[in-house]
Design a protein around this motif. Structure first.
Motif, PDB file in Angstrom:
ATOM      1  N   GLN A   2       7.538   8.158  -3.010  1.00  0.00           N
ATOM      2  CA  GLN A   2       8.028   8.789  -2.071  1.00  0.00           C
ATOM      3  C   GLN A   2       8.015   7.199  -0.815  1.00  0.00           C
ATOM      4  O   GLN A   2       6.426   6.933  -0.679  1.00  0.00           O
ATOM      5  CB  GLN A   2       7.287  10.174  -1.510  1.00  0.00           C
ATOM      6  CG  GLN A   2       8.206   9.849   0.068  1.00  0.00           C
ATOM      7  CD  GLN A   2       8.434  11.403   0.504  1.00  0.00           C
ATOM      8  OE1 GLN A   2       8.338  12.136   0.033  1.00  0.00           O
ATOM      9  NE2 GLN A   2       9.411  10.495   0.804  1.00  0.00           N
ATOM     10  N   LEU A   3       8.611   6.348  -0.117  1.00  0.00           N
ATOM     11  CA  LEU A   3       8.216   5.960   0.891  1.00  0.00           C
ATOM     12  C   LEU A   3       7.997   6.451   2.414  1.00  0.00           C
ATOM     13  O   LEU A   3       8.552   7.238   2.771  1.00  0.00           O
ATOM     14  CB  LEU A   3       9.369   4.785   0.876  1.00  0.00           C
ATOM     15  CG  LEU A   3       9.025   3.464   1.229  1.00  0.00           C
ATOM     16  CD1 LEU A   3       8.211   3.242   1.473  1.00  0.00           C
ATOM     17  CD2 LEU A   3      10.454   2.769   1.954  1.00  0.00           C
ATOM     18  N   ILE A   4       6.688   5.849   2.528  1.00  0.00           N
ATOM     19  CA  ILE A   4       6.299   6.499   3.985  1.00  0.00           C
ATOM     20  C   ILE A   4       6.949   6.526   5.039  1.00  0.00           C
ATOM     21  O   ILE A   4       6.416   5.417   5.408  1.00  0.00           O
ATOM     22  CB  ILE A   4       4.918   7.053   3.913  1.00  0.00           C
ATOM     23  CG1 ILE A   4       4.517   8.267   2.915  1.00  0.00           C
ATOM     24  CG2 ILE A   4       4.392   7.868   5.165  1.00  0.00           C
ATOM     25  CD1 ILE A   4       3.033   8.639   2.725  1.00  0.00           C
ATOM     26  N   ALA A 227      -1.177   8.636  -6.838  1.00  0.00           N
ATOM     27  CA  ALA A 227      -2.135   7.983  -5.920  1.00  0.00           C
ATOM     28  C   ALA A 227      -0.726   8.234  -4.655  1.00  0.00           C
ATOM     29  O   ALA A 227      -0.175   7.525  -4.869  1.00  0.00           O
ATOM     30  CB  ALA A 227      -3.073   7.098  -6.091  1.00  0.00           C
ATOM     31  N   VAL A 228      -1.298   8.470  -3.177  1.00  0.00           N
ATOM     32  CA  VAL A 228      -1.317   8.360  -2.212  1.00  0.00           C
ATOM     33  C   VAL A 228      -2.001   7.151  -1.209  1.00  0.00           C
ATOM     34  O   VAL A 228      -2.601   7.131  -2.113  1.00  0.00           O
ATOM     35  CB  VAL A 228      -1.139   8.995  -1.058  1.00  0.00           C
ATOM     36  CG1 VAL A 228      -0.548   8.679   0.397  1.00  0.00           C
ATOM     37  CG2 VAL A 228       0.287  10.696  -1.599  1.00  0.00           C
ATOM     38  N   ARG A 262       1.533   7.556  -5.931  1.00  0.00           N
ATOM     39  CA  ARG A 262       3.289   9.309  -5.463  1.00  0.00           C
ATOM     40  C   ARG A 262       4.137   8.802  -4.080  1.00  0.00           C
ATOM     41  O   ARG A 262       4.858   9.647  -3.839  1.00  0.00           O
ATOM     42  CB  ARG A 262       2.233  10.876  -5.199  1.00  0.00           C
ATOM     43  CG  ARG A 262       3.093  11.590  -5.193  1.00  0.00           C
ATOM     44  CD  ARG A 262       2.099  12.723  -4.676  1.00  0.00           C
ATOM     45  NE  ARG A 262       2.463  13.516  -3.550  1.00  0.00           N
ATOM     46  CZ  ARG A 262       1.324  14.678  -2.745  1.00  0.00           C
ATOM     47  NH1 ARG A 262       0.492  14.404  -3.544  1.00  0.00           N
ATOM     48  NH2 ARG A 262       2.241  14.766  -1.729  1.00  0.00           N
ATOM     49  N   ALA A 263       2.693   8.110  -3.183  1.00  0.00           N
ATOM     50  CA  ALA A 263       4.246   7.707  -1.618  1.00  0.00           C
ATOM     51  C   ALA A 263       2.985   6.979  -2.271  1.00  0.00           C
ATOM     52  O   ALA A 263       2.297   6.549  -2.284  1.00  0.00           O
ATOM     53  CB  ALA A 263       3.382   9.121  -1.133  1.00  0.00           C
ATOM     54  N   ILE A 264       3.865   6.044  -0.880  1.00  0.00           N
ATOM     55  CA  ILE A 264       3.165   4.522   0.017  1.00  0.00           C
ATOM     56  C   ILE A 264       4.048   4.599   1.435  1.00  0.00           C
ATOM     57  O   ILE A 264       4.858   4.954   1.007  1.00  0.00           O
ATOM     58  CB  ILE A 264       2.825   3.524  -1.057  1.00  0.00           C
ATOM     59  CG1 ILE A 264       2.253   1.871  -0.239  1.00  0.00           C
ATOM     60  CG2 ILE A 264       5.036   2.708  -1.657  1.00  0.00           C
ATOM     61  CD1 ILE A 264       2.263   1.079  -1.579  1.00  0.00           C
ATOM     62  N   THR A 265       2.871   3.783   2.271  1.00  0.00           N
ATOM     63  CA  THR A 265       3.369   3.147   3.177  1.00  0.00           C
ATOM     64  C   THR A 265       3.697   1.689   3.387  1.00  0.00           C
ATOM     65  O   THR A 265       3.256   1.200   2.697  1.00  0.00           O
ATOM     66  CB  THR A 265       2.349   3.438   4.559  1.00  0.00           C
ATOM     67  OG1 THR A 265       1.430   2.085   4.249  1.00  0.00           O
ATOM     68  CG2 THR A 265       2.531   4.397   4.789  1.00  0.00           C
ATOM     69  N   PRO A 266       4.991   1.475   3.398  1.00  0.00           N
ATOM     70  CA  PRO A 266       5.165   0.186   4.036  1.00  0.00           C
ATOM     71  C   PRO A 266       5.012  -1.275   5.272  1.00  0.00           C
ATOM     72  O   PRO A 266       4.171  -0.621   6.018  1.00  0.00           O
ATOM     73  CB  PRO A 266       6.629  -0.181   4.296  1.00  0.00           C
ATOM     74  CG  PRO A 266       6.975   1.123   4.828  1.00  0.00           C
ATOM     75  CD  PRO A 266       5.673   2.048   4.730  1.00  0.00           C
ATOM     76  N   VAL A 267       4.141  -2.013   4.930  1.00  0.00           N
ATOM     77  CA  VAL A 267       3.652  -2.889   5.827  1.00  0.00           C
ATOM     78  C   VAL A 267       4.790  -4.413   5.698  1.00  0.00           C
ATOM     79  O   VAL A 267       5.341  -4.752   5.266  1.00  0.00           O
ATOM     80  CB  VAL A 267       2.726  -3.723   5.507  1.00  0.00           C
ATOM     81  CG1 VAL A 267       2.506  -4.176   7.177  1.00  0.00           C
ATOM     82  CG2 VAL A 267       2.000  -2.375   6.032  1.00  0.00           C
TER      83      VAL A 267
END
Ligand code: NAD
Length: 304
Positions: A2-4, A227-228, A262-267
């Motif tokens: 999942q992209l946060i 992992a998140v 599982r989920a990660i924030t982009p930059v």
């Protein structure tokens, strides 16, 4: 994976702020934020501009003070003293970093804690440690917590590793996530530049937060399957093909780790937009608290 989406979540925070501002305005008050910039660092200027723009979009009274790099410590303290007295100003922020001759700690101490929307004053640091709700929490950690909440990522009982122990990000985020209650109750480890076996420590994390300031430092050896990952880093790296000659990357090597998360924030587009949104939220909270208005009444009664 999942992209946060920090842009979407920050928009929803700003929508909440809009409703709160209307609620306050119906009670005869309107929030004000003063942003003080000393010197002409281009990145700081850009941050200040976007804070001012967001204030205007929301109808928050904005005072922008751009001071020359030669401004003395005493002059700056005098300006803060007058902003502390100014009834139209609910929040005061001195853009970091100030020029080298300014003692940043003395500046933070001079800000009235009830207007310290950055949450850096020792009174507010203590309130966070004591889990007192009336204080101000630094905007970036608050934004990280909000992202987790928005995506229903459980923190209770989970192992969180925060890499970085700064007073702006790492330490306050650790305190937030270990505090009792929803979006807290985590088992938090804070890792830093002196941590032995950093990959081993990080591999233990259900939620891994990178706030290191080194481009793409966290790679696949640090991230457990499932992992998140919350990437706080904002780093400019040279890119001759880019219009500005640089591009922004985080502290996480996104391409290397994304597929195992599982989920990660982009930059960009992850934690970054949350910081300004939480600053607006803290300013609205300051306005309400300083006038004895309980914003919880809005949630109970709605706007109409
Ligand atoms: P900082 O330089 O104050 O702290 C960095 C931390 O990383 C330190 O505690 C240090 O111990 C740790 N560290 C350094 N090298 C390390 C290593 N080799 N191994 C493990 N830990 C190491 O930085 P900061 O102000 O906390 O910012 C961190 C990052 O977050 C930066 O990229 C910054 O640009 C970014 N940031 C983003 C926002 C936002 O709005 N998204 C806000 C603040 C900071």
């Amino acid at each position: 994976m999942q992209l946060i989406d920090g842009k979407a979540v920050s928009s929803s925070v700003l929508e909440d702020c809009r409703a709160q501002i209307e609620f306050l305005s119906n009670r005869g008050c309107s929030p004000g934020l003063a942003v003080v910039l000393v010197g002409d660092d281009p990145a700081s200027r850009a941050y200040v501009r976007s804070k001012e723009r967001t204030c205007h979009e929301l109808g928050i009274h904005s005072v922008k003070m751009e001071l020359s790099a030669e401004t003395t410590q005493d002059e700056l303290l005098g300006i803060i003293a007058s902003l502390n007295q100014d009834e139209d100003v609910d929040g005061i922020l001195v853009q970091s970093p100030p020029p080298a001759h300014i003692d940043e700690r003395a500046i933070i101490l001079a800000i009235d804690p009830s207007k310290d929307v950055d949450g850096f004053h020792p009174v507010n640091v203590a309130k966070l440690a004591l889990e007192e709700p009336g204080g101000f929490v630094p905007c970036t950690p608050l934004g990280c917590q909000r992202l987790l909440g928005h995506y229903g990522i459980e923190t209770r009982g989970r192992r969180v590793v925060v890499v970085g122990r700064s007073m702006i990000v790492g330490k306050p985020l650790a305190m937030l996530l270990m505090a009792r209650g929803d979006l807290g109750d985590a088992t938090v480890t804070v890792a830093h530049s002196r941590t032995d076996d950093l990959p081993g420590v990080c591999l233990d994390a259900d939620i891994l937060v990178a706030a290191v300031g080194i481009p793409e430092f966290i790679g696949k050896d640090h991230v457990k399957e499932g992992a998140v990952v919350i990437d706080v880093g904002i780093n400019r790296v040279e890119d001759k093909g880019a219009k500005k000659g640089y591009r922004l990357v985080g502290d996480v090597n996104f391409d290397e780790v994304a597929s195992r998360c599982r989920a990660i924030t982009p930059v960009p587009g992850g934690v970054g937009p949350m910081t300004i949104a939480m600053l607006m939220s803290n300013t609205v909270k300051a306005c309400a608290q300083r006038r004895g208005i309980d914003l919880a009444d809005l949630t109970e009664t709605g706007l109409s």
